[in-house]
Design a protein around this motif. Structure first.
Motif, short mmCIF file in Angstrom:
data_model
loop_
_atom_site.label_atom_id
_atom_site.label_comp_id
_atom_site.label_asym_id
_atom_site.label_seq_id
_atom_site.Cartn_x
_atom_site.Cartn_y
_atom_site.Cartn_z
N TYR A 1 -8.62 -5.77 8.65
CA TYR A 1 -7.31 -5.16 8.44
C TYR A 1 -6.64 -4.85 9.77
O TYR A 1 -5.43 -5.03 9.93
CB TYR A 1 -7.43 -3.89 7.60
N GLU B 1 6.51 -3.11 8.18
CA GLU B 1 6.33 -1.66 8.26
C GLU B 1 6.19 -1.04 6.87
O GLU B 1 5.34 -0.18 6.63
CB GLU B 1 7.51 -1.04 9.01
N ARG C 1 2.75 -1.79 5.52
CA ARG C 1 1.71 -0.98 6.17
C ARG C 1 1.65 0.43 5.61
O ARG C 1 0.57 1.00 5.42
CB ARG C 1 1.94 -0.94 7.68
N ARG D 1 -2.95 -6.32 10.60
CA ARG D 1 -1.94 -5.26 10.51
C ARG D 1 -0.64 -5.60 11.25
O ARG D 1 0.45 -5.33 10.73
CB ARG D 1 -2.51 -3.94 11.02
#
Length: 381
Positions: free
Chosen positions: A265, A274, A277, A269
């Motif tokens: 991850y 955004e 996430r 990422r």
């Protein structure tokens, strides 16, 4: 001429009656005006009725609560719905390089909902949806539940779907990662099965508005299995699910993940938006934190819930129906795009990309050395 004189002659009484004639003429004009106004009003009413029927059809299946949610959260306005859809459709001509196989109202509407009725963002998602399919043609050959690879993945619960919605009306999808049998189907088959399932589920207008929640259980997912998750395979999945599909994901929950999944991850990422996430939750073995977001009353026992263990074939039976028990032999190597070749086909230099899928500055990190993109993220050595 007597006839002419008769035509030209006006009796004295005629002048006296002229006012009456004018009055009659004036009344006729008023009647004509009234009829015109009524006609215009009737036509306008018919147009409004036609529009209302169209919009009612497009919003059919939505509960009053979901209609209100669509209005407040997605900016969906029934009075401008037709115009919103048309504005997105009008942008299709700006991308002649893409084959837009569907541009009907109902289809475009799901993209508008996925992007909260921002016209350009909805169009960009629509373009990426078809571009992703153009760039990965082999993935979408035999794109049906009875395809041997997809069928095997579905029967092992890739994905599964819980019977109950969460308290926001979202569909709960579940994946039990350790169920992947590498000898029977590929990671690409799993991705295809997930995309096919989403295609079926997104037909429900309630889910277009309310969206989905995903729970991934990493229990017993081995280091060897994790080593098969190459950068290009992960990128293929990210582009297919995050960047190219009109679904709203309200949360992605990892449970029982080992350290190497946490490491994976960390690698992917930077490639996530955004918003994505912020919606990924790493619970580990702490199921109490999961229960704070998804009530245990609707979860199976694998997630510490109050329901019986999940039946992996539940969703597969829905898609396959009577063909669920018709097992046919499937050779993993017979698939036209096996996992071995995914990295070669999807290396950054060979894959034509959409400019709007991933930020180019991020992609450059992987472009430095094509071979890096073809290596497993976790080495067994």
């Amino acid at each position: 001429m007597p006839g002419s004189a008769a035509l030209l002659s006006v009796p004295a009484s005629g002048f006296a009656g002229e006012a009456g004639s004018s009055e009659v003429w004036g009344q006729s004009v008023e009647v004509a005006k009234a009829r015109f106004v009524v006609g215009q009003s009737t036509r306008a009413s018919e147009q409004r009725l036609w529009k209302d029927r169209t919009m009612t059809h497009l919003q059919a299946g939505l509960s009053p609560e979901t209609l209100e949610k669509a209005r407040l959260e997605l900016n969906e306005n029934p009075d401008t719905l037709h115009q919103d859809i048309q504005e997105v459709r009008d942008m299709v001509i700006t991308r002649p390089d893409i084959g837009f196989l569907r541009t009907d109202d109902a289809f475009i509407l799901r993209f508008l909902r996925a992007r909260k009725f921002h016209h350009f963002e909805a169009f960009r998602l629509l373009a990426q949806y078809f571009e992703y399919r153009q760039q990965n043609l082999d993935m979408f050959k035999s794109f049906k539940a009875t395809d041997p690879g997809i069928k095997q993945a579905l029967k092992d619960g890739f994905p599964g779907g819980l019977a109950n919605l969460d308290h926001y009306g979202r569909k709960i999808l579940v994946l039990f990662a350790a169920n992947w049998d590498q000898s029977r189907y590929t990671l690409v088959d799993i991705l295809r099965a997930i995309l096919l399932s989403l295609e079926a589920m997104i037909e429900d207008p309630e889910l277009q508005v309310n969206g989905f929640v995903l729970i991934i259980d990493w229990s017993n997912f081995t280091f060897k299995q994790a080593s098969k998750l190459t950068p290009s395979m992960l990128r293929l999945a990210i582009e297919g699910l995050q960047d190219s599909f009109p679904a709203r994901f309200g949360g992605i929950h990892f449970v029982n993940q080992p350290w190497y999944i946490h490491a994976l991850y960390t690698v992917i990422r930077p490639f996530l938006k955004e918003k994505t996430r912020k919606r990924i939750f790493l619970h580990g073995n702490n199921l109490n934190s999961l229960h704070q977001l998804i009530h245990p009353e609707i979860l199976p026992s694998e997630f510490g819930g109050m329901l019986p263990p999940y039946d992996m074939g539940t969703w597969a039976r829905t898609l396959l129906d009577h063909e669920y028990d018709d097992d046919s032999e499937y050779n993993v190597d017979s698939y036209s795009m096996p996992v071995k070749e995914v990295d070669k086909e999807l290396s950054p230099k060979s894959m034509k990309r959409s400019q709007s899928v991933v930020d180019p500055t991020v992609l450059k990190r992987m472009d430095k050395n094509e071979e890096e993109n073809m290596q497993p993220l976790l080495s067994l050595d």
